[in-house]
Design a protein around this motif. Structure first.
Motif, PDB file in Angstrom:
ATOM      1  N   GLU A   1       0.832  -1.205   0.000  1.00 51.69           N
ATOM      2  CA  GLU A   1       0.000   0.000   0.000  1.00 51.69           C
ATOM      3  C   GLU A   1       0.869   1.257   0.000  1.00 51.69           C
ATOM      4  N   ILE A   2       1.901   1.269   0.825  1.00 50.98           N
ATOM      5  CA  ILE A   2       2.772   2.448   0.902  1.00 50.98           C
ATOM      6  C   ILE A   2       3.616   2.592  -0.363  1.00 50.98           C
ATOM      7  N   PHE A   3       4.138   1.494  -0.875  1.00 50.21           N
ATOM      8  CA  PHE A   3       4.880   1.557  -2.139  1.00 50.21           C
ATOM      9  C   PHE A   3       3.993   2.117  -3.248  1.00 50.21           C
ATOM     10  N   SER A   4       2.708   1.738  -3.245  1.00 45.98           N
ATOM     11  CA  SER A   4       1.774   2.209  -4.273  1.00 45.98           C
ATOM     12  C   SER A   4       1.536   3.704  -4.175  1.00 45.98           C
ATOM     13  N   LYS A   5       1.517   4.231  -2.946  1.00 51.03           N
ATOM     14  CA  LYS A   5       1.236   5.648  -2.737  1.00 51.03           C
ATOM     15  C   LYS A   5       2.481   6.528  -2.883  1.00 51.03           C
ATOM     16  N   LYS A   6       3.624   6.049  -2.375  1.00 55.59           N
ATOM     17  CA  LYS A   6       4.814   6.899  -2.302  1.00 55.59           C
ATOM     18  C   LYS A   6       5.911   6.504  -3.278  1.00 55.59           C
ATOM     19  N   GLY A   7       5.836   5.289  -3.796  1.00 58.41           N
ATOM     20  CA  GLY A   7       6.918   4.810  -4.650  1.00 58.41           C
ATOM     21  C   GLY A   7       8.049   4.224  -3.822  1.00 58.41           C
TER      22      GLY A   7
ATOM     23  N   PHE B   1       2.338   3.136 -11.085  1.00 58.65           N
ATOM     24  CA  PHE B   1       3.240   4.148 -10.556  1.00 58.65           C
ATOM     25  C   PHE B   1       4.692   3.674 -10.521  1.00 58.65           C
ATOM     26  N   GLU B   2       4.901   2.423 -10.156  1.00 62.02           N
ATOM     27  CA  GLU B   2       6.280   1.932 -10.110  1.00 62.02           C
ATOM     28  C   GLU B   2       6.866   1.733 -11.501  1.00 62.02           C
ATOM     29  N   SER B   3       6.023   1.468 -12.511  1.00 59.75           N
ATOM     30  CA  SER B   3       6.534   1.324 -13.877  1.00 59.75           C
ATOM     31  C   SER B   3       7.040   2.662 -14.398  1.00 59.75           C
ATOM     32  N   GLN B   4       6.574   3.756 -13.784  1.00 58.37           N
ATOM     33  CA  GLN B   4       7.072   5.081 -14.143  1.00 58.37           C
ATOM     34  C   GLN B   4       8.275   5.477 -13.282  1.00 58.37           C
ATOM     35  N   ARG B   5       8.205   5.161 -11.992  1.00 57.76           N
ATOM     36  CA  ARG B   5       9.266   5.586 -11.083  1.00 57.76           C
ATOM     37  C   ARG B   5      10.470   4.655 -11.114  1.00 57.76           C
ATOM     38  N   ASN B   6      10.208   3.373 -11.184  1.00 62.48           N
ATOM     39  CA  ASN B   6      11.295   2.379 -11.130  1.00 62.48           C
ATOM     40  C   ASN B   6      11.059   1.270 -12.164  1.00 62.48           C
ATOM     41  N   PRO B   7      11.082   1.623 -13.446  1.00 55.40           N
ATOM     42  CA  PRO B   7      10.750   0.617 -14.468  1.00 55.40           C
ATOM     43  C   PRO B   7      11.662  -0.599 -14.442  1.00 55.40           C
ATOM     44  N   GLU B   8      12.929  -0.394 -14.068  1.00 54.66           N
ATOM     45  CA  GLU B   8      13.850  -1.536 -14.042  1.00 54.66           C
ATOM     46  C   GLU B   8      13.461  -2.550 -12.977  1.00 54.66           C
ATOM     47  N   LYS B   9      12.753  -2.108 -11.935  1.00 52.61           N
ATOM     48  CA  LYS B   9      12.336  -3.028 -10.877  1.00 52.61           C
ATOM     49  C   LYS B   9      11.068  -3.783 -11.266  1.00 52.61           C
TER      50      LYS B   9
END
Length: 200
Positions: free
Chosen positions: A14-20, A103-111
């Protein structure tokens, strides 16, 4: 996995989804899970460890779902319906997954992109779309448009969940009923748009 470990994991996604990933601190996760840092580190050595466990679990479910559908004997039309239904079910079970993915595909696509073989999945579906277009079974459509239509219609309610609930007075149970009832609607919309009507 015991209750505390599972709670930490659920809070983390949940937090990763909100804050990255970058902006999330282990203290944020510990505080939201009502555990101290020592307890969090007992189960998960650091933030990277938590992230890997969360991502591996969620994307394993997604990969397994896609592989099962794509290797089935169902027709392309039937697989559209199956994907909509099963992807919606996956999101109901993991309501933060759509936001986490987007959101993570934008912030950390390599992950993200090392968790899902999007290219192979995209190529398979694009080839089938082109074959159906050539046979004049479906209307001409690019793969990006197709992917945006199906993923957007399934994922957006979950990404926009809090606004939908606030503006419409929906409880969590009401929201789940809403997306459950949308499965048939979304599948029909995509199929009715794609498939050309037979003449005569």
């Amino acid at each position: 996995m015991n209750v505390t470990e599972e709670k930490i994991k659920q809070v983390a996604i949940e937090i990763f989804s909100k804050k990255g990933f970058a902006a999330t601190k282990t203290r944020d996760i510990a505080s939201a899970a009502n555990v101290n840092i020592s307890t969090l580190h007992y189960y998960y050595r650091n933030k990277d460890t938590i992230y890997k466990v969360v991502a591996d679990e969620v994307f394993h479910q997604f990969n397994q779902m896609v592989e099962t559908i794509n290797t089935s004997d169902l027709t392309f039309k039937e697989r559209i319906r199956q994907f909509v239904f099963e992807f919606t079910d996956l999101c109901i079970k993991n309501p933060h997954f759509p936001s986490f993915l987007v959101f993570e595909s934008q912030r950390n696509p390599e992950k993200i992109f090392d968790k899902v073989d999007f290219k192979a999945m995209d190529n398979t579906i694009e080839r089938e779309l082109n074959e159906l277009i050539a046979k004049k079974i479906i209307r001409p459509i690019s793969y990006p448009d197709y992917a945006l239509n199906i993923s957007g219609l399934v994922c957006f309610p979950f990404i926009n969940k809090h606004m939908l609930q606030r503006n419409n007075g929906l409880t969590n149970a009401d929201f789940n009923d809403l997306v459950e009832n949308r499965k048939e609607l979304v599948a029909d919309m995509i199929i009715d748009y794609l498939y050309l009507k037979e003449k005569g």
